[in-house]
Design a protein around this motif. Structure first.
Motif, PDB file in Angstrom:
ATOM      1  N   TRP A 194       0.807  -1.214   0.000  1.00 13.29           N
ATOM      2  CA  TRP A 194       0.000   0.000   0.000  1.00 13.29           C
ATOM      3  C   TRP A 194       0.841   1.267   0.000  1.00 13.29           C
ATOM      4  CZ3 TRP A 194      -4.722  -0.239  -1.564  1.00 13.29           C
ATOM      5  CH2 TRP A 194      -5.423  -1.431  -1.419  1.00 13.29           C
ATOM      6  N   ASN A 195       2.078   1.167   0.441  1.00 13.01           N
ATOM      7  CA  ASN A 195       2.957   2.338   0.416  1.00 13.01           C
ATOM      8  C   ASN A 195       3.333   2.738  -1.006  1.00 13.01           C
ATOM      9  OD1 ASN A 195       2.988   2.434   3.219  1.00 13.01           O
ATOM     10  ND2 ASN A 195       4.807   1.137   3.380  1.00 13.01           N
ATOM     11  N   PHE A 196       3.152   1.837  -1.967  1.00  6.53           N
ATOM     12  CA  PHE A 196       3.607   2.098  -3.331  1.00  6.53           C
ATOM     13  C   PHE A 196       2.467   2.393  -4.294  1.00  6.53           C
ATOM     14  CE2 PHE A 196       6.700  -0.380  -1.061  1.00  6.53           C
ATOM     15  CZ  PHE A 196       7.865   0.348  -1.293  1.00  6.53           C
ATOM     16  N   ARG A 199      -0.783   8.190  -3.726  1.00  2.33           N
ATOM     17  CA  ARG A 199      -0.874   9.174  -4.818  1.00  2.33           C
ATOM     18  C   ARG A 199       0.391   9.999  -4.991  1.00  2.33           C
ATOM     19  NH1 ARG A 199      -6.887  11.388  -5.931  1.00  2.33           N
ATOM     20  NH2 ARG A 199      -7.996   9.422  -5.644  1.00  2.33           N
ATOM     21  N   ASN A 200       1.130  10.195  -3.896  1.00  5.81           N
ATOM     22  CA  ASN A 200       2.316  11.059  -4.011  1.00  5.81           C
ATOM     23  C   ASN A 200       3.492  10.362  -4.691  1.00  5.81           C
ATOM     24  OD1 ASN A 200       2.467   9.358  -1.753  1.00  5.81           O
ATOM     25  ND2 ASN A 200       4.040  10.630  -0.812  1.00  5.81           N
ATOM     26  N   ILE A 201       3.421   9.034  -4.887  1.00  8.55           N
ATOM     27  CA  ILE A 201       4.543   8.365  -5.555  1.00  8.55           C
ATOM     28  C   ILE A 201       4.115   7.591  -6.806  1.00  8.55           C
ATOM     29  CG2 ILE A 201       5.803   8.117  -3.378  1.00  8.55           C
ATOM     30  CD1 ILE A 201       5.181   5.122  -3.559  1.00  8.55           C
ATOM     31  N   ARG A 202       2.838   7.426  -7.048  1.00 10.42           N
ATOM     32  CA  ARG A 202       2.417   6.658  -8.225  1.00 10.42           C
ATOM     33  C   ARG A 202       2.666   7.472  -9.490  1.00 10.42           C
ATOM     34  NH1 ARG A 202      -2.591   4.474  -6.812  1.00 10.42           N
ATOM     35  NH2 ARG A 202      -3.254   4.051  -8.945  1.00 10.42           N
ATOM     36  N   HIS A 203       2.815   6.779 -10.594  1.00 12.18           N
ATOM     37  CA  HIS A 203       3.184   7.420 -11.852  1.00 12.18           C
ATOM     38  C   HIS A 203       2.014   8.181 -12.468  1.00 12.18           C
ATOM     39  CE1 HIS A 203       7.241   5.929 -12.340  1.00 12.18           C
ATOM     40  NE2 HIS A 203       6.850   4.718 -12.015  1.00 12.18           N
ATOM     41  N   ASN A 204       2.351   9.314 -13.068  1.00  6.65           N
ATOM     42  CA  ASN A 204       1.396  10.073 -13.881  1.00  6.65           C
ATOM     43  C   ASN A 204       1.716   9.948 -15.364  1.00  6.65           C
ATOM     44  OD1 ASN A 204      -0.122  11.259 -11.712  1.00  6.65           O
ATOM     45  ND2 ASN A 204       1.654  12.552 -11.283  1.00  6.65           N
ATOM     46  N   ASP A 205       2.974   9.609 -15.663  1.00  2.36           N
ATOM     47  CA  ASP A 205       3.433   9.542 -17.046  1.00  2.36           C
ATOM     48  C   ASP A 205       3.676   8.078 -17.432  1.00  2.36           C
ATOM     49  OD1 ASP A 205       4.626   9.779 -19.481  1.00  2.36           O
ATOM     50  OD2 ASP A 205       6.445  10.774 -18.766  1.00  2.36           O
TER      51      ASP A 205
END
Length: 576
Positions: A194-196, A199-205
């Motif tokens: 769940w740490n991965f 939202r602050n570390i998941r990919h947007n690109d």
């Protein structure tokens, strides 16, 4: 990598007689703490960290270099378990001394669960081991079946928990830490998927996601291959094993590529597997698995603590053992876990996640991709997405009450730390992490004293890289596992890159059921599961009197029951 360890903990433990027995079977004390002693076989790889503990197994840097001495761990002032999880990966169990409390021992199992770890403790006294048969052989434990645990496993299929099917024996689950002190023991979660997905570390690109997945998989395969060298690659012809095989192209490994062959239409994957071996300039070796390999009752590994090796597992494992023995190879690489890691979801969850993350504008393209992927209308894809979004209760583990007695049907669900999702977790994230939990049941089902199975796609770096990819990216353009396809597009044969179908053993399993139906019926109706009140005999009789339609896979429930029955019968006569 042959790893066998036994940690004995408690005041006055082990006794002189027990220590003498350990030496007799070739195990030596290599580490001790305030009141614990660790015994290992001579060929077990270890890394001693002076004053801090010992790592049993192998670890690598993030760049894939093997760590062979404590100096390579660098300077750090905090906890060694945190340092390992943030800067290294591998297949290991670490036994660490708490600097603030030297009387406390921390046992950390890496997130991949590459090294087995089970324990039986009472008031801080007992054992922790990679193989429960060691404790049985030394008289530290007597095998007893935990029938409540067996019932739970049948009620919640493929759900692994810390409670094993041996009474009083628990498993230290992957990514968890066991804290031992004089006052007792406690378990904590040291690494969580769940740490991965935060939202602050998941990919947007998508391009960044593709690059990270490519780097993680290729680094892990290269690192493992440098360590193993002579290996057999279980090449199924599917995307996942093809990626593993293709990543071996520029390594120092000397791989042998093999594909299972079964005497049933629709199971021959060799045409796809040969696309890979032809590209790599290697021969493809056929490994036959006939119906003579099928057995209902067969010996299970002495180290097994839960029913996991089923009829198909046994048939294929025997075939792999034979090809390995004939060629003097004991290490096997597989794409196992790829569907879970590469987010091969078969629901509308990716579109629901896109709506939650990106709003209606971002969700519309994903709904379109969903309709292409499942070959349904855009209207149906949208309706299923809405249904997923408006679901009142979060996804729970799938329950199967069929053929079970009334008492078992009322069973409560036992916890697994990875299933405890944050309150605002996305539907797709819940599903893909539940799938990861499902891979743990079979992690060591096919391991044996003469065979080591590597699953690079379930390594810590690959899991972390893939978890950071939003579920909607995995179905881009209506392709399943899209990010993985794009990550290795330059090294995969076109026929594998573009392949949408998957091979299936269902024809083999169905024929095996038809051929052994009478034996299976007797095996269950006269077995230990029924004798201990787990099965409904009336429902069983109706079940075996039924004929199943070609696409009806209900008959596989009988195989799940046979897996549990066979395992339970094995415990009665195993002494080590």
């Amino acid at each position: 990598m042959n790893i066998r360890f036994l940690l004995l903990t408690g005041e006055g433990h082990p006794s002189p007689l027990c220590e003498q027995d350990l030496q007799t079977i070739g195990m030596q004390c290599r580490f001790s703490s305030a009141y614990s002693r660790l015994f290992l076989t001579p060929d077990t790889p270890t890394l001693s960290v002076p004053g801090r503990g010992m790592i049993v197994g192998k670890i690598f840097t993030q760049e894939g270099r093997a760590v062979t001495d404590a100096c390579s761990l660098g300077n750090f002032s905090g906890r060694l378990d945190d340092h390992l999880l943030h800067h290294y990966w591998g297949e290991y169990v670490a036994l660490l001394i708490d600097r603030d409390n030297p009387h406390e021992l921390i046992i950390l199992r890496d997130p991949s669960g590459g090294v087995p770890c089970v324990y039986a403790l009472r008031n801080g006294h007992g054992f922790v081991t990679s193989d429960v048969s060691l404790a049985v052989e030394l008289g530290l434990y007597r095998r007893q079946v935990d029938w409540n645990s067996i019932a739970h496993g049948l009620h919640f299929p493929y759900r692994r928990t810390e409670r094993t099917a041996l009474l009083g024996v628990h498993e230290l689950l992957p990514g968890c830490a066991l804290n031992l002190s004089r006052s007792g023991a406690s378990v904590s979660v040291a690494w969580s998927p769940w740490n991965f997905v935060a939202r602050n570390i998941r990919h947007n690109d998508p391009h960044a996601a593709t690059d990270e997945v490519h780097k993680a998989v290729s680094t892990v395969v290269n690192a493992m291959a440098t360590s193993d060298r002579r290996i057999i690659v279980q090449l199924s012809g599917g995307l996942d094993s093809s990626i593993i095989a293709s990543c071996l192209r520029d390594t120092a490994a000397n791989p042998m590529f093999c594909s299972l062959v079964m005497p049933v239409d629709g199971t021959d994957e060799r045409p796809y597997a040969r696309l890979v071996t032809d590209m790599l300039g290697h021969e493809l070796v056929s490994v036959p698995v006939g119906f003579e390999n099928v057995r209902i009752d067969f010996p299970t590994p002495p180290s097994s603590v839960v029913p996991a090796m089923g009829i198909l597992h046994h048939a294929t494992s025997k075939a792999w053992d034979e090809i390995g023995t004939a060629n003097g190879i004991s290490t096997f690489y597989t794409g196992g876990g790829g569907d879970s890691v590469f987010c091969y979801l078969k629901t509308a969850a990716p579109a629901a996640d896109a709506f939650r993350e990106r709003g209606i504008t971002g969700a519309i393209p994903t709904i379109s991709h969903l309709s292409v992927l499942h070959q349904c209308t855009l209207w149906k894809a949208g309706r299923l997405t809405l249904k997923k979004l408006t679901r009142k209760s979060p996804l729970s583990w799938k329950v199967d009450r069929s053929l079970l007695s009334l008492d078992v049907r009322a069973m409560a669900e036992q916890p697994h730390p990875w299933v405890n999702a944050p309150s605002r977790a996305l539907p797709g994230d819940r599903e893909k992490i539940n799938d990861l939990v499902g891979t743990q049941l079979y992690a060591h089902a096919t391991q044996g004293p003469n065979r080591c199975v590597r699953r690079p796609l379930l390594s810590q770096p690959v899991m972390e890289a893939c978890l950071k990819v939003p579920t909607w990216m995995w179905i881009a353009d209506g392709r399943n596992r899209a990010i993985a396809r794009d990550a290795f597009a330059d090294i995969l044969p076109d026929g594998i890159f573009a392949r949408r179908s998957k091979g299936s053993y269902s024809g083999y399993i169905a024929t095996a059921y038809d051929r052994n139906k009478v034996q299976i019926r007797e095996f269950l109706l006269e077995g230990k599961l029924r004798a201990n009140g787990l099965l409904d005999p009336v429902a069983l009789s109706k079940f075996f009197a039924s004929d199943f339609a070609p696409r009806d896979l209900s008959y596989t429930r009988a195989f799940d029951l046979c897996t549990a029955e066979n395992w339970a019968r094995n415990q009665a006569h195993k002494v080590g």
